[in-house]
Design an enzyme around this catalytic site. Structure first.
Site, PDB file in Angstrom:
ATOM      1  N   GLU A  29       0.844  -1.206   0.000  1.00 37.90           N
ATOM      2  CA  GLU A  29       0.000   0.000   0.000  1.00 37.90           C
ATOM      3  C   GLU A  29       0.870   1.243   0.000  1.00 37.90           C
ATOM      4  O   GLU A  29       2.090   1.178   0.182  1.00 37.90           O
ATOM      5  CB  GLU A  29      -0.892   0.016   1.259  1.00 37.90           C
ATOM      6  CG  GLU A  29      -0.057   0.069   2.549  1.00 37.90           C
ATOM      7  CD  GLU A  29      -0.887   0.093   3.830  1.00 37.90           C
ATOM      8  OE1 GLU A  29      -1.975  -0.495   3.862  1.00 37.90           O
ATOM      9  OE2 GLU A  29      -0.405   0.702   4.806  1.00 37.90           O
ATOM     10  N   HIS A  87       0.238   5.791   0.958  1.00 44.44           N
ATOM     11  CA  HIS A  87      -0.666   6.806   1.504  1.00 44.44           C
ATOM     12  C   HIS A  87       0.113   8.070   1.796  1.00 44.44           C
ATOM     13  O   HIS A  87       1.347   8.081   1.724  1.00 44.44           O
ATOM     14  CB  HIS A  87      -1.351   6.283   2.778  1.00 44.44           C
ATOM     15  CG  HIS A  87      -0.489   5.377   3.626  1.00 44.44           C
ATOM     16  ND1 HIS A  87       0.660   5.834   4.231  1.00 44.44           N
ATOM     17  CD2 HIS A  87      -0.566   4.056   3.926  1.00 44.44           C
ATOM     18  CE1 HIS A  87       1.224   4.825   4.893  1.00 44.44           C
ATOM     19  NE2 HIS A  87       0.516   3.727   4.716  1.00 44.44           N
ATOM     20  N   CYS A 131       5.079   0.723  15.187  1.00 42.47           N
ATOM     21  CA  CYS A 131       4.833   1.644  14.077  1.00 42.47           C
ATOM     22  C   CYS A 131       4.078   2.864  14.596  1.00 42.47           C
ATOM     23  O   CYS A 131       2.976   2.737  15.127  1.00 42.47           O
ATOM     24  CB  CYS A 131       4.021   0.956  12.975  1.00 42.47           C
ATOM     25  SG  CYS A 131       3.628   2.049  11.590  1.00 42.47           S
TER      26      CYS A 131
HETATM   27 MN    MN Z   1       1.051   1.726   5.596  1.00 43.99          MN
END
Ligand code: MN
Length: 152
Positions: A63, A65, A117
């Site tokens: 992904e 973003h 994270c």
């Molecule tokens: Mn991510």
């Protein structure tokens, strides 16, 4: 005084009052054998600190973003895709995932790959690659090999 100011570790990489969740709940994105724990979700800080664990052979979603990830690997080893680069990662390595950068983490070896994270609490939804994106990514041989290995 809030009662949750100290939450103790109850087992390795498990904590009191922290739920072990599915990585993504909406079922819309491909991933394999990943759990998510939200360790901190503090309004004043404007960010969340999550702990993800990828079981052997598993991988996160490919992904990208606008929001950024600050990642600290704390368990196991594996590889990560960052843009068009594949890197080996291991304990205590620090990984920055910049805005708009394709990324995926894949566990390697017998132990789960665990990483912290940090993200903004308010963030855009991840974008998944379309056919053209995948075509562009796989023109890089190392990326093609990485993505082949990560196929479900
Ligand atoms: Mn991510």
């Amino acid at each position: 005084m809030r009662e949750d100011l100290l939450r103790r570790q109850t087992a390795p990489f498990r904590w009191d009052r922290v739920s072990v969740l599915e990585y993504k709940q909406d079922g819309s994105a491909p991933f394999l054998n990943v759990t998510r724990q939200v360790l901190f979700d503090e309004v004043e800080l404007g960010c969340q600190l999550r702990y993800f664990e990828v079981a052997p052979g598993g991988h996160t979603t490919l992904e990208r973003h606008e929001h950024v990830h600050a990642v600290v690997v704390v368990r196991g080893a594996g590889r990560c895709l960052l843009g068009t680069t594949v890197r080996e990662v291991g304990p205590q390595d620090l990984v920055t995932v910049p805005a708009r950068t394709w990324h995926q983490f894949r566990a390697g070896g017998p132990e789960p790959l665990g990483f912290l994270c940090m993200v903004n609490r308010e963030r855009d939804r991840p974008e998944l690659p379309g056919a053209e994106d995948l075509c562009a990514l796989t023109t890089v041989p190392a990326v093609a090999a990485f993505l082949d290995a990560a196929e479900d």
